[in-house]
Design an enzyme around this catalytic site. Sequence first.
Site, PDB file in Angstrom:
ATOM      1  CG  ASP A 175      -2.266   0.652   0.902  1.00  0.00           C
ATOM      2  OD1 ASP A 175      -2.118   1.866  -0.228  1.00  0.00           O
ATOM      3  OD2 ASP A 175      -3.195   0.605   1.552  1.00  0.00           O
TER       4      ASP A 175
HETATM    5  C1  BGC Z   1      -5.186   3.356   0.082  1.00  0.00           C
HETATM    6  C2  BGC Z   1      -5.185   2.278  -0.946  1.00  0.00           C
HETATM    7  C3  BGC Z   1      -4.996   3.156  -2.315  1.00  0.00           C
HETATM    8  C4  BGC Z   1      -3.593   3.767  -2.189  1.00  0.00           C
HETATM    9  C5  BGC Z   1      -3.265   4.513  -3.593  1.00  0.00           C
HETATM   10  C6  BGC Z   1      -3.795   4.131   0.061  1.00  0.00           C
HETATM   11  O1  BGC Z   1      -3.873   5.155   1.143  1.00  0.00           O
HETATM   12  O2  BGC Z   1      -5.040   2.430   1.420  1.00  0.00           O
HETATM   13  O3  BGC Z   1      -6.281   1.524  -1.090  1.00  0.00           O
HETATM   14  O4  BGC Z   1      -4.948   2.149  -3.378  1.00  0.00           O
HETATM   15  O5  BGC Z   1      -3.673   4.651  -1.270  1.00  0.00           O
HETATM   16  O6  BGC Z   1      -4.100   5.594  -3.480  1.00  0.00           O
END
Ligand code: BGC
Length: 845
Positions: free
Chosen positions: A238
């Site tokens: 993530d």
């Molecule tokens: C979120 C993800 C997301 C990523 C990119 C993160 O903060 O938890 O679900 O895909 O950001 O935007």
Amino acid sequence: MATPTAADTRTEAAEQIQTALDELTLVEKVRLLTGASTWSLHAIDRIGLTPVTLSDGPIGVRGVSDDERPSVQLPAPSATAATWDVDLLARLGRLIAGEARRKGVDVVLAPVVNLQRTPAGGRHFECLAEDPHLTAELAASFVSALQDAGVAASVKHFVGNEQETERTTYVSRIDERTLREVYFAPFEAIVEAGAWSVMAAYNGVALDGVESTATAHGPLLNGVLKDEWGFDGVVVSDWLATKDTVASADGGLDLVMPGPGGPWDAALVAAVERGDVDESVIDDKVARILRLAHRVGAFASEPVEVATPEPDEPGVRDLVREATARSIVVLANDGLLPLDPRAVPRVALVGANAVEPFVQGGGSAFVRPPHVVSPLEGLSRVLPGAEIALVRGGVTERRAPVLPAVLVTTPRGARGILAEFLDVDGNVREERVILDPGEVWFPIEDAAVAAVRFTADVALHGDGTHVVEVGPVGAHELRIDGEVVSRSTHVVGSEVVLDSSYSDPATTETPVAVIGEGSVRVTLDAQVVDADAFGRFVRVHLRYRAPGASVDDELVEAEDAARAADVAIVVVGTNPETESEGWDRPSLALPGRQDELVRRVVAANPRTVVVVNAGAPVILPWLDEVPAALWWWLPGQEAGDALADALVGAIEPSGRLPWTLPAAEADVPVPNGLPRDGYVDYAEGLDVGHRGWDRLDRTPAREFGFGLGYAQWRYDRLELEAGRTRPAGTPADSGEGTGTWNEADEAIARVTLTNTSDRTGREVVQIYLSADGSDPLRPLRWLAGFAVVDVAAGSTATVEIPLRRRRFEVWSTDTSSWTLPAGPYVVHAGRSSRDLPLAATHIIH
Ligand code: BGC
């Protein structure tokens, strides 16, 4: 010459991957393992690798940062899940594949298959369901369709990522059996269906004495995901989740995002050179990334050709509208619905969410749609000639609306806000005028700029108290007419992106009393936020409330409008302050005085339909006192048309709740799931969602699986056929993955039902199992299968629902394997988790 088979292509790709590995230096290989930017991976011309681009899902495909083109905006994932319709999910998967290609995206960061363990979870709307099996089936269908079109899914967030408080640090403590039977289940099913990427979560996981961040959890990533399930895709972190070098590299993470920078790169090269990480570990990651690139057409392959319609083309709009209307759940109906368009010449359309529907939750899933069809537009279409009075009935948001551009001038009298870019000594390096003064965000490219000074004169027209609200992000000094009203020296960084506090910053309210005409000068010095790979930016919200009618006045206005109408439609719901990534909900109550609004409108006009515009459960204390109620979800771009279709029955609102709707907050089995001392304990074990309600013998307002639709049903017969193998022609083994998932079904349930109404209807037939009670940990009843069926008025239909062996199996922690407990199982069939008129027994010896 014969056309190459999938296996031939795989072998060819494997050879090309090996050749590339032989050619690349260690530094080149390691560079491939961190993003080149926030949303893309490195390219290497020499080996024919073009950049792979990633973008959020799951509500649409946002595209990379500078993509200003609108994106299709689906209803929230939970809404799509409320259709319980795997074919519809596949159609949405194909639509999203086209969107990805239109926006130059190869990997869509979706779906979210974490479970709705607690209704308070901030990303509840982004998840599909509280039930592992429902989540698994729907998500697998979506992913297969997306990937069949050559676009990768990155299934997220692996694992134990069910709430937002302390989201980057908490550790989820989940026992092994619960992980296997509940929280792994959707991931396992999707890996079995062939997922090309999985996203490792922010949180940590404590499992069997191994406690680690999810991005470095060897037993989870290498052990379960890769070795056991045979996952051959890419594990991506993530965004900004990776906290170390060696542990994450050895633990099974393949790709650090975003980039450049972060904990791998040079540090990982050095670790390999020191012998702390074996080069074969690096090669495996590179091979996975090249395999992903090959699959999406970026390495030794071409992208699959897919249709890429614009998000406002008729075919796209029709599909989104159908999905949205189908998702709507009829919670109550004394016969008022569907509305007869000829019988309602005067309509009162009431509610803050009727004026401005809340169409999508906040956070990384956010997309900019081409349009949002309002309830007024939708209703005007299905009720041509009707007189529709639109009244708000009181505000529901704590914060004021965004500052309108027409009120703002720079000190030199030009329209807009003056923004002066300051270096550390306060010297002005650049000036700009911001024309759109509401939720201001812009990137700062000049590294010498440390702060931005905003200066705006706000015109205040008319007698009364005007309120100016300013919400800066991070260190700041705010002056109103020269007087300092707020100051902070707390410098913030990327944490504000991760906790999403920059999307709803705390504001300072300044009331200004005016007689006639007035104005105030707002001066704000705001820090530039350096958010690592998310870039440097400045962020401030400017809001304003004009003097005007009070909520009391507006409630009276709503009553009057309802009284004068043939039917009142009250739209209540949550708002951007309530549902978002980054924070959990402190309360399940509707914001503002909406409960009072409903009661007063119903008292003024007994022919009232209440429409609930929310993603996650809210308490509806009046639900059994209103003639009709619909759950409208966070409905996306075709919101108003879909609602209108449902209200008049042009499309039957055949949604069934994918979660439990509580009657009171105190009844909720897992009220919030907040971390204690950094740990989130999944103490309810296997009893997630409706299973917990059954275990505690509590009665919700509406149970899991509930939805009235517009037809009536009689359940006639349930027959079981044991031990049937998969029908010829359907793939018993796709060749990918391992395990028992695709083995013969344990039984087939055949349910015969009759539509006893005078209209064609859609039913969602649900099958639940219960065991003999010898295993006290087993849920009292669990979902084992479901099917959607359309039946003409007065007709009878029989649906076949396969009951997979896995639905009967349990995870044995003694043998670390799935076992099939003997015993009689009761197979229940019916309309919801608590309306199960038919039962039969299935014996396993
Ligand atoms: C979120 C993800 C997301 C990523 C990119 C993160 O903060 O938890 O679900 O895909 O950001 O935007």
